[in-house]
Design a protein around this motif. Structure first.
Motif, PDB file in Angstrom:
ATOM      1  N   SER A  40     -16.705 -10.002   8.911  1.00  0.00           N
ATOM      2  CA  SER A  40     -15.341  -9.861   9.406  1.00  0.00           C
ATOM      3  C   SER A  40     -14.579 -11.162   9.185  1.00  0.00           C
ATOM      4  N   LEU A  41     -13.479 -11.077   8.489  1.00  0.00           N
ATOM      5  CA  LEU A  41     -12.670 -12.245   8.179  1.00  0.00           C
ATOM      6  C   LEU A  41     -11.549 -12.404   9.201  1.00  0.00           C
ATOM      7  N   PRO A  42     -11.021 -13.608   9.345  1.00  0.00           N
ATOM      8  CA  PRO A  42      -9.917 -13.820  10.271  1.00  0.00           C
ATOM      9  C   PRO A  42      -8.741 -12.860  10.030  1.00  0.00           C
ATOM     10  N   TYR A  43      -8.422 -12.594   8.782  1.00  0.00           N
ATOM     11  CA  TYR A  43      -7.312 -11.691   8.466  1.00  0.00           C
ATOM     12  C   TYR A  43      -7.556 -10.304   9.054  1.00  0.00           C
ATOM     13  N   HIS A  44      -8.788  -9.813   8.978  1.00  0.00           N
ATOM     14  CA  HIS A  44      -9.106  -8.488   9.531  1.00  0.00           C
ATOM     15  C   HIS A  44      -8.896  -8.466  11.038  1.00  0.00           C
ATOM     16  N   ALA A  45      -9.254  -9.553  11.715  1.00  0.00           N
ATOM     17  CA  ALA A  45      -9.044  -9.636  13.163  1.00  0.00           C
ATOM     18  C   ALA A  45      -7.555  -9.586  13.488  1.00  0.00           C
ATOM     19  N   CYS A  46      -6.740 -10.248  12.691  1.00  0.00           N
ATOM     20  CA  CYS A  46      -5.297 -10.236  12.905  1.00  0.00           C
ATOM     21  C   CYS A  46      -4.710  -8.851  12.636  1.00  0.00           C
ATOM     22  N   VAL A  47      -5.161  -8.205  11.582  1.00  0.00           N
ATOM     23  CA  VAL A  47      -4.690  -6.850  11.276  1.00  0.00           C
ATOM     24  C   VAL A  47      -5.008  -5.926  12.449  1.00  0.00           C
ATOM     25  N   SER A  48      -6.222  -6.003  12.953  1.00  0.00           N
ATOM     26  CA  SER A  48      -6.629  -5.162  14.075  1.00  0.00           C
ATOM     27  C   SER A  48      -5.771  -5.446  15.303  1.00  0.00           C
ATOM     28  N   TYR A  49      -5.579  -6.715  15.637  1.00  0.00           N
ATOM     29  CA  TYR A  49      -4.756  -7.080  16.786  1.00  0.00           C
ATOM     30  C   TYR A  49      -3.325  -6.562  16.613  1.00  0.00           C
ATOM     31  N   THR A  50      -2.771  -6.760  15.431  1.00  0.00           N
ATOM     32  CA  THR A  50      -1.388  -6.368  15.161  1.00  0.00           C
ATOM     33  C   THR A  50      -1.218  -4.857  15.277  1.00  0.00           C
ATOM     34  N   ARG A  51      -2.149  -4.091  14.713  1.00  0.00           N
ATOM     35  CA  ARG A  51      -2.064  -2.621  14.796  1.00  0.00           C
ATOM     36  C   ARG A  51      -2.102  -2.136  16.240  1.00  0.00           C
ATOM     37  N   LYS A  52      -2.877  -2.802  17.067  1.00  0.00           N
ATOM     38  CA  LYS A  52      -3.047  -2.348  18.449  1.00  0.00           C
ATOM     39  C   LYS A  52      -1.967  -2.853  19.398  1.00  0.00           C
ATOM     40  N   ASN A  53      -1.359  -3.996  19.093  1.00  0.00           N
ATOM     41  CA  ASN A  53      -0.522  -4.673  20.088  1.00  0.00           C
ATOM     42  C   ASN A  53       0.902  -5.036  19.681  1.00  0.00           C
ATOM     43  N   CYS A  54       1.286  -4.860  18.434  1.00  0.00           N
ATOM     44  CA  CYS A  54       2.538  -5.462  17.979  1.00  0.00           C
ATOM     45  C   CYS A  54       3.609  -4.479  17.526  1.00  0.00           C
ATOM     46  N   PHE A  55       3.505  -3.241  17.953  1.00  0.00           N
ATOM     47  CA  PHE A  55       4.516  -2.257  17.570  1.00  0.00           C
ATOM     48  C   PHE A  55       5.423  -1.930  18.739  1.00  0.00           C
ATOM     49  N   ALA A  56       6.701  -1.797  18.434  1.00  0.00           N
ATOM     50  CA  ALA A  56       7.677  -1.305  19.396  1.00  0.00           C
ATOM     51  C   ALA A  56       7.982   0.131  18.994  1.00  0.00           C
ATOM     52  N   LEU A  57       7.890   1.022  19.945  1.00  0.00           N
ATOM     53  CA  LEU A  57       8.108   2.440  19.662  1.00  0.00           C
ATOM     54  C   LEU A  57       9.423   2.893  20.270  1.00  0.00           C
ATOM     55  N   ASP A  58      10.127   3.726  19.509  1.00  0.00           N
ATOM     56  CA  ASP A  58      11.370   4.322  19.976  1.00  0.00           C
ATOM     57  C   ASP A  58      11.324   5.788  19.578  1.00  0.00           C
ATOM     58  N   GLY A  59      10.835   6.615  20.482  1.00  0.00           N
ATOM     59  CA  GLY A  59      10.632   8.017  20.139  1.00  0.00           C
ATOM     60  C   GLY A  59       9.543   8.135  19.099  1.00  0.00           C
ATOM     61  N   LYS A  60       9.893   8.691  17.953  1.00  0.00           N
ATOM     62  CA  LYS A  60       8.919   8.839  16.867  1.00  0.00           C
ATOM     63  C   LYS A  60       8.949   7.666  15.892  1.00  0.00           C
ATOM     64  N   TYR A  62       8.818   3.663  14.805  1.00  0.00           N
ATOM     65  CA  TYR A  62       8.084   2.484  15.227  1.00  0.00           C
ATOM     66  C   TYR A  62       8.368   1.351  14.252  1.00  0.00           C
ATOM     67  N   ARG A  63       8.251   0.142  14.785  1.00  0.00           N
ATOM     68  CA  ARG A  63       8.463  -1.052  13.958  1.00  0.00           C
ATOM     69  C   ARG A  63       7.610  -2.179  14.528  1.00  0.00           C
ATOM     70  N   ILE A  64       7.308  -3.141  13.692  1.00  0.00           N
ATOM     71  CA  ILE A  64       6.577  -4.317  14.156  1.00  0.00           C
ATOM     72  C   ILE A  64       7.550  -5.213  14.913  1.00  0.00           C
ATOM     73  N   ASP A  65       7.139  -5.660  16.075  1.00  0.00           N
ATOM     74  CA  ASP A  65       7.942  -6.573  16.884  1.00  0.00           C
ATOM     75  C   ASP A  65       7.410  -7.991  16.655  1.00  0.00           C
ATOM     76  N   PRO A  66       8.164  -8.839  15.948  1.00  0.00           N
ATOM     77  CA  PRO A  66       7.694 -10.206  15.666  1.00  0.00           C
ATOM     78  C   PRO A  66       7.354 -11.012  16.912  1.00  0.00           C
ATOM     79  N   ALA A  67       7.972 -10.700  18.045  1.00  0.00           N
ATOM     80  CA  ALA A  67       7.685 -11.425  19.283  1.00  0.00           C
ATOM     81  C   ALA A  67       6.269 -11.151  19.784  1.00  0.00           C
ATOM     82  N   LEU A  68       5.653 -10.068  19.318  1.00  0.00           N
ATOM     83  CA  LEU A  68       4.303  -9.715  19.750  1.00  0.00           C
ATOM     84  C   LEU A  68       3.222 -10.196  18.791  1.00  0.00           C
ATOM     85  N   ILE A  69       3.616 -10.643  17.603  1.00  0.00           N
ATOM     86  CA  ILE A  69       2.660 -11.128  16.600  1.00  0.00           C
ATOM     87  C   ILE A  69       1.967 -12.391  17.119  1.00  0.00           C
ATOM     88  N   LYS A  70       0.689 -12.507  16.822  1.00  0.00           N
ATOM     89  CA  LYS A  70      -0.069 -13.722  17.129  1.00  0.00           C
ATOM     90  C   LYS A  70      -0.571 -14.295  15.810  1.00  0.00           C
TER      91      LYS A  70
END
Length: 176
Positions: A40-60, A62-70
């Motif tokens: 497991s590479l650092p990039y994979h850990a970031c991808v996983s974190y981002t998919r689980k924690n960094c989206f803002a949803l508005d109905g159907k 969705y977009r990535i919220d830069p404020a949630l990126i680590k």
């Protein structure tokens, strides 16, 4: 065979993450060093974190919220009262010296990342000024001064193992 709407949404989110993190890849490799385990590479850990924690949803939608990126994650105490502002030479990052709290030490260094709003350019400093100093100037070429940037700041500490470091979770300091 037709894909389910949930499957299409999942694939769409994965594609968005890959595209968004593409220019941040080298900074992420540095900031996620604590997450290198086996294959497991650092990039994979970031991808996983981002998919689980960094989206803002508005109905159907969705977009990535830069404020949630680590751009970094770890167990080290993050900087306190951090801010970033444009100055004549670039962007000045500042923070309060909190080296007397928990795992924070005077000699911890700043890890700084700026990412432009167009998702085309990234600038970063892996080992900036110390926690004790309380500020770091990220110098920018004049043609970059007019851009708007997402700014991130974290703390990093060298460990006894060569080329291995401990990090704090990065803080999002807004659009500069």
């Amino acid at each position: 065979m037709r894909k389910s709407p949930l499957n299409e949404r999942s694939q769409g989110m994965f594609a968005m993450v890959q595209k968004y993190l593409k220019t941040l890849r080298r900074a992420i490799a540095f900031g996620y060093q604590e997450y290198t385990v086996g294959a497991s590479l650092p990039y994979h850990a970031c991808v996983s974190y981002t998919r689980k924690n960094c989206f803002a949803l508005d109905g159907k939608d969705y977009r990535i919220d830069p404020a949630l990126i680590k751009v970094s994650r770890g167990s080290l105490m993050p900087p306190e009262d951090a801010k970033a502002e444009k100055v004549a030479e670039g962007i000045m990052f500042s923070w309060r010296n909190n080296s007397h709290i928990s795992s924070a030490k005077l000699w911890d260094r700043a890890f700084i990342v700026i990412h432009d709003l167009d998702n085309t350019t990234v600038e970063w400093v892996d080992l900036g000024n110390t926690r004790e100093k309380g500020e770091h100037l990220l110098k920018l070429d004049p043609h970059y001064l007019n851009k708007s940037w997402h700014a991130y700041l974290a703390s990093v500490k060298k460990t006894h193992t060569p080329k291995k470091r401990t990090f704090s979770d990065s803080l999002y300091l807004g659009v500069i």
